[in-house]
Design a protein around this motif. Structure first.
Motif, PDB file in Angstrom:
ATOM      1  N   ARG A  39       6.363  88.794  48.943  1.00  0.00           N
ATOM      2  CA  ARG A  39       6.342  87.819  47.852  1.00  0.00           C
ATOM      3  C   ARG A  39       6.699  88.461  46.519  1.00  0.00           C
ATOM      4  O   ARG A  39       7.332  87.840  45.666  1.00  0.00           O
ATOM      5  CB  ARG A  39       4.958  87.172  47.761  1.00  0.00           C
ATOM      6  N   ASP A  64      10.501  80.554  47.277  1.00  0.00           N
ATOM      7  CA  ASP A  64      10.350  80.303  48.711  1.00  0.00           C
ATOM      8  C   ASP A  64      11.676  80.274  49.454  1.00  0.00           C
ATOM      9  O   ASP A  64      11.703  80.240  50.683  1.00  0.00           O
ATOM     10  CB  ASP A  64       9.597  78.985  48.931  1.00  0.00           C
ATOM     11  N   ASP A  65      12.778  80.257  48.714  1.00  0.00           N
ATOM     12  CA  ASP A  65      14.091  80.208  49.360  1.00  0.00           C
ATOM     13  C   ASP A  65      14.696  81.593  49.551  1.00  0.00           C
ATOM     14  O   ASP A  65      15.741  81.730  50.198  1.00  0.00           O
ATOM     15  CB  ASP A  65      15.045  79.347  48.514  1.00  0.00           C
ATOM     16  N   ASP A  96       6.802  85.706  59.395  1.00  0.00           N
ATOM     17  CA  ASP A  96       7.256  84.711  58.431  1.00  0.00           C
ATOM     18  C   ASP A  96       8.548  84.003  58.796  1.00  0.00           C
ATOM     19  O   ASP A  96       9.175  83.385  57.945  1.00  0.00           O
ATOM     20  CB  ASP A  96       7.348  85.340  57.043  1.00  0.00           C
TER      21      ASP A  96
END
Lengths: 361, 361, 361, 361
Positions: B59, B74-75, B228
């Motif tokens: 992140r 998030d992309d 993920d």
């Protein structure tokens, strides 16, 4: 005095309760138990406060030796220097190094060859630990051990192995245990440094505790703290012209955790190449490796951050042993190292000192 | 297609929450964020089930890249292959390897030079993990990534980096987590092996789970399981005549944990000596090191017992990473290795595979 | 000032990267994000130096709150007291406690009810940490927070929650990290003690570092050190006649790790039986539990030896949290406790302090 | 047969190498070494694969008993059931429980009182471990031990303590060690269940491995795997009208890790209150506590997530022991529990079974 000879045997001991390897060595006639002067061992515990494998292995070795020496199990420690260090992280293998000496056989190879000198201090009182009294008692013992080899010049000494006292388990807890270990090792290391002439006695303040100055010290000692004696045990290793036999010893200092060139240099001095690694044939000549060092206190190694010191799950020393074992093994191809942390006044900051014992040919 | 060029940058990242090193690299103009195709990272967690530093670092990196790519945080994962492995035991240093590619500048050195090919499989369903469907999807992705480099012959591939899916945290517990990771890596590793021609598809039984036969596999892959994504991400690395630039890649297999000669051989092929260690100048040319391997399953290393597998306080993999980091560092003098365990069908039993990325001069 | 009301909500958060539980609470309309004044969280890390789950969870919570507050993610910390502690050993469950306050609804139950007061000190300089300046700044903040509740008498305070600063990660290593944490907590705890009238300011020597005397201190505080602010954050909890609402708070001191009678006594004061355990219905009334304590420094518990302090594989604090969680859970039947070690001047030696927040009926 | 009497003594043993506590008990005349039939011990190791404290303590105890029994140290194990479990996490204290029996003194309190029955199976072959042969051999031994008490009805049995064999250290590694331990315990636990009539022999498939069905089993056994014997050792505890003396035994099942009400119920049956905790006077009557259980396999405790199973730094069993020790200690006020994990067919899923031995008045 008759010409003397010394030997070092390595024995696997994967389990601290299993003395069968040592028994087999003795029963095969390769070694007379009465010639043994020191047994150093690396055990598979954590090498920290609650590592019971050290004492367990000590008793196992004593139980093997006692009947062969004709003495009681509890009397073995007073006769043979028993010195165990826990922690066989990474590739490191649990093993014993068995030091012996005696009159040289007529056919023994002429020297210079490995010489072993021994001495033991008086019993220290608890309030002498880590202080000038311990320093001076250690220095006296080193001088006596040197004399015991027949050598006169401290410059000839390759290595001094020391076992220094700490209070028994349960007497102290938590950080206090680490503190007294550190101070006891420091005092004895400075004692070695003074006896070898590496540090002048006058440079050390001794009214209270020995000073902790990384710039002072020796680079030819490995000091290990132990719970089972109030005395300082000393074993001096040197190559002496008057001694005969198949073994030699050498030592060097490593500037940091990756100082492979220093290791390669020492191997070369012992007649062993490392391009980059010993051949299987050369490997059989390498009998013992003893390393003393500590992780870098600033958490930096060369140009990079290390997280060893900040890992609350694995003690920094366990990281250290695993990494150094791999580093040495890259060059030696071997996994038997008596690798111990707590190098106060023994190694350069962030570096280490290393002794290798090898067959001469 | 215009002539292309690839680059790899290494960035220190001691803290998984601190992206300032990557930001500084991008802000200095050394690298255009839009050219980045993959970021691999080594984080300072335990590298095991409850290592949250991997997702935290993912992140952090995404938060650095998102504004520079003009997309949402998030992309980023869908656009850049983000691949983090925890565990910087011993000397290992937390860091990022940033892979980028683009049209070659006119002054770029002529090839052969590092080429990077990319592909991504369809999303796998949970019941396809560890089975033939994953194997075949991975093989297809490897073929597509090879085609993406412009190379035709799988023999030219030096290394295939794979990110394969596992269920999210909390879905499984205890041994079950280790089990599904193992099966997912195994299936994708066999997929690489089939695509590279190292194993014939027909040799693998696939009605049920992929077979686990250490004798089958490739020696040119590193497969890491991640929570993920449900897709298999593939990055192929090769040295291609049609690509230009300053970088090259090489790989080798290590027979065991102490196979320093294999490492030295690979360094030599990249024009780097190790006698025994790279000089500081040579060290600046070494940009990335990726190692995949496992501790020996029988608890033996050469002629000695290892206790790694029996240590219930420190996971065997953490012993392994610390030891291998030291072993490699002895030769490279460097502490930056993306060192990952779980080498099913990737490395010889008890051995490892290693890729090095170096500047060409 | 309009009559006020305070509330505490508990939210499960098993993964430090997963804020969906908090988001669901807010989206369900049960709580307005703008009323939130503090979020305390227990995360599943080791709770020690390299526990990155605390900062990871802090960012996750901030990312949930920011859009709902209409501010940037980086501005959330300045508005809401975010306070995370790692370590959910044994039965302990990772969770959030969300403290909020606002104007009382007309139908709110009349007081005395839970009151929340807040204050924040000026930024402390690094050389003020652990010294008189921090003590006095904390005391001032506690007085301001008490005034913020509208109460005048410090005797009415049940609990003071404090977040005190320490240097950022990487600034210090090893024992030095533990040392500064300890001194910072000690200074702020004494500050609370002075502000509450539990210790006279004159009893504390402050020329240098605050004295460490376990006999001085308060029994109504929990001080946690954090890396992300140079200020001291204070939240005062009390039951105030002028406040309305469904919640109440109580606190007590535990004499040792097994002082279940003290816990049962506090439960009874909150109208909750424990014979020996709360019924399921009573359990739903227990919203929050905050415990601060340390293992006994002499390694003794009642008539027995404890080995917690001598375990070099598991930090004593992790032993402690697991054991205390079980001890409390025996009486409450619940596993949600914000259980934190480092109780300098907060708890009796070898004992602990405990606050419970419960619905009034 | 003369009327018999049994006794249980508890001895502190903080260090596995220190048998002075046991020696003092014997030398004080409180207990005749020749009356001892079993010594159970909790040692301060990790209780997992590489816990050498169990064997170390076994030898220490044997060395104390041998001269007092007039036999060799190596012969003690064949005469006295020696049964050590590692792991004293949290508040748990390392200690011995010494079980003895003999002819009742004329003044001994009339029964019903604690009765002890003993038996030992034939030596099992390695390929019988975990299979029907072990199940049936255990069942036979339990029946013989029951007969040895003079009782006829298995319903009268409160507890069966079993020591079952596993291969020696070094024979297996990693997951394989856990696997064989689990299967050996399972087979012996089902053997107990069959002998006590808790499970019908016909309900168990035995062609291959014993089935693992948590729904089958007993709730009156504690089975521990040990490396030092190929036989199954069995000790049956009951309250028998024909036995005299000061001791009684009781047992119960706990539904989950927080089932304090079950513990309180058992204490009451033994005449001990827990409101919530035993008084100091009552505490002196509690001599021994033996608990067998496992963490919940789904990672859930009541309405909350537990992270024990996903913690790769601390084994789930160590979390478990620390938490359960605290939970029990809340009610008993005591820290001496022989608390062991690996409860296959012994405890309900996620629950535990508990035996308490107490003085009758």
């Amino acid at each position: 005095m008759a010409t003397r000879s010394a030997a070092v045997h390595r024995v696997a001991m994967p389990d601290p309760g299993d003395g069968s390897g040592l028994a087999a060595l003795l029963d095969a006639g390769a070694l007379d138990a009465r010639a043994i002067v020191c047994v150093m061992g690396k055990t598979p515990g954590n090498g920290l406060t609650n590592d019971h494998t050290r004492e367990f292995a000590t008793r196992t070795v004593a139980a093997v030796l006692a009947p062969r020496l004709g003495i009681g199990v509890d009397d073995v420690r007073a006769r043979v220097m028993l010195l165990f260090s826990g922690g066989t992280e990474g590739i490191l293998a649990p093993h014993l190094l068995v030091f012996s000496r005696g009159a040289a056989a007529p056919e023994a190879a002429p020297g210079p060859a490995l010489a072993i000198g021994l001495a033991r201090s008086r019993a220290l009182r608890p309030n002498e630990l880590g202080r000038a009294a311990q320093l001076d008692a250690t220095a006296d013992a080193v001088r006596a051990a040197l004399a015991d080899t027949g050598l006169a010049d401290p410059a000839a000494v390759a290595w001094v192995q020391v076992k220094c006292p700490i209070p028994p388990p349960g007497a102290l807890h938590g950080d206090a245990v680490a503190g007294i270990k550190k101070r006891s090792r420091a005092a004895s290391a400075l004692g070695v440094a003074v006896a070898l002439g590496d540090v002048a006695r006058g440079a050390i303040e001794t009214d209270g505790e020995p000073i902790v100055r990384p710039d002072l010290g020796t680079r030819r000692a490995c000091v290990t703290a132990a719970i089972d004696s109030a005395r300082v045990d000393v074993m001096v290793l040197a190559n002496a012209p008057e001694w005969r036999g198949d073994f030699q010893v050498g030592s060097t200092a490593l500037a940091d955790m990756l100082d492979a060139p220093a290791v390669a240099g020492l191997l070369r001095r012992l007649g062993l190449g490392a391009t980059p690694q010993l051949t299987p044939a050369e490997r059989t000549r390498l009998v013992g490796a003893i390393l003393k060092g500590d992780p870098p206190a600033d958490g930096r190694l060369r140009d990079a951050a290390s997280v060893m010191l900040d890992d609350s799950d694995i003690h920094a020393i366990r990281h250290y042993r695993a990494a150094l074992g791999g580093m040495l093994g890259a060059l030696t191809g071997d996994s038997h190292v008596y690798l111990s942390a707590g190098a106060e006044h023994q190694a350069p900051t962030g570096g280490a000192v290393l002794a290798l014992i090898a067959r001469r040919h």
